[in-house]
Design a protein around this motif. Sequence first.
Motif, short mmCIF file in Angstrom:
data_model
loop_
_atom_site.label_atom_id
_atom_site.label_comp_id
_atom_site.label_asym_id
_atom_site.label_seq_id
_atom_site.Cartn_x
_atom_site.Cartn_y
_atom_site.Cartn_z
N GLU A 236 2.41 -19.91 20.47
CA GLU A 236 3.53 -20.11 19.55
C GLU A 236 3.44 -21.48 18.86
O GLU A 236 3.62 -21.58 17.64
CB GLU A 236 4.86 -20.03 20.31
CG GLU A 236 5.24 -18.64 20.75
CD GLU A 236 6.45 -18.61 21.67
OE1 GLU A 236 6.97 -17.50 21.89
OE2 GLU A 236 6.87 -19.68 22.18
N GLN A 237 3.13 -22.50 19.64
CA GLN A 237 3.03 -23.84 19.06
C GLN A 237 1.89 -23.94 18.07
O GLN A 237 2.02 -24.57 17.01
CB GLN A 237 2.88 -24.88 20.18
CG GLN A 237 4.13 -25.04 21.00
CD GLN A 237 3.96 -25.96 22.19
OE1 GLN A 237 2.84 -26.33 22.56
NE2 GLN A 237 5.06 -26.34 22.81
N ARG A 238 0.77 -23.34 18.37
CA ARG A 238 -0.38 -23.35 17.43
C ARG A 238 -0.01 -22.63 16.15
O ARG A 238 -0.32 -23.10 15.04
CB ARG A 238 -1.60 -22.71 18.09
CG ARG A 238 -2.81 -22.57 17.18
CD ARG A 238 -3.77 -23.72 17.35
NE ARG A 238 -4.82 -23.74 16.37
CZ ARG A 238 -6.03 -23.20 16.53
NH1 ARG A 238 -6.34 -22.59 17.65
NH2 ARG A 238 -6.93 -23.28 15.57
N LEU A 239 0.64 -21.48 16.27
CA LEU A 239 1.05 -20.74 15.08
C LEU A 239 2.04 -21.54 14.24
O LEU A 239 1.95 -21.55 13.01
CB LEU A 239 1.66 -19.38 15.47
CG LEU A 239 0.65 -18.32 15.91
CD1 LEU A 239 1.38 -17.12 16.51
CD2 LEU A 239 -0.22 -17.89 14.75
N GLN A 240 2.97 -22.22 14.90
CA GLN A 240 3.93 -23.06 14.16
C GLN A 240 3.20 -24.16 13.39
O GLN A 240 3.55 -24.45 12.24
CB GLN A 240 4.94 -23.68 15.13
CG GLN A 240 5.94 -22.69 15.67
CD GLN A 240 6.80 -23.27 16.78
OE1 GLN A 240 6.58 -24.39 17.24
NE2 GLN A 240 7.78 -22.49 17.23
N ARG A 241 2.20 -24.78 14.01
CA ARG A 241 1.44 -25.82 13.31
C ARG A 241 0.67 -25.25 12.13
O ARG A 241 0.61 -25.87 11.05
CB ARG A 241 0.48 -26.53 14.28
CG ARG A 241 1.19 -27.43 15.28
CD ARG A 241 0.23 -28.33 16.03
NE ARG A 241 -0.87 -27.65 16.68
CZ ARG A 241 -0.84 -27.13 17.91
NH1 ARG A 241 0.24 -27.22 18.66
NH2 ARG A 241 -1.91 -26.54 18.41
N LEU A 242 0.07 -24.07 12.30
CA LEU A 242 -0.67 -23.44 11.20
C LEU A 242 0.26 -23.08 10.04
O LEU A 242 -0.08 -23.30 8.87
CB LEU A 242 -1.39 -22.19 11.70
CG LEU A 242 -2.59 -22.43 12.60
CD1 LEU A 242 -3.06 -21.12 13.22
CD2 LEU A 242 -3.72 -23.09 11.84
N ILE A 243 1.43 -22.55 10.36
CA ILE A 243 2.40 -22.19 9.32
C ILE A 243 2.87 -23.43 8.59
O ILE A 243 2.96 -23.46 7.36
CB ILE A 243 3.57 -21.40 9.94
CG1 ILE A 243 3.07 -20.01 10.39
CG2 ILE A 243 4.74 -21.28 8.97
CD1 ILE A 243 4.04 -19.26 11.29
#
Length: 66
Positions: A34-41
Amino acid sequence: MAFEIDDAETEALIRELVERTGEPIDTAVRIAAEQRLQRLIASAQRVADAATNADQKVSVRETGSP
């Protein structure tokens, strides 16, 4: 859906994450994803915003108004 981790380095990273957080492996991996996806977004949004701002600056230079 079940996952099998065949990469020793990935498995070691996950085990270290679990040890440091004290969370179950599923929780630790979910939160990390979730944290990685938030950073990518967020990164993609910053790029889009920068492109929009650049387009607006070009428009102002060409026409004198936004």
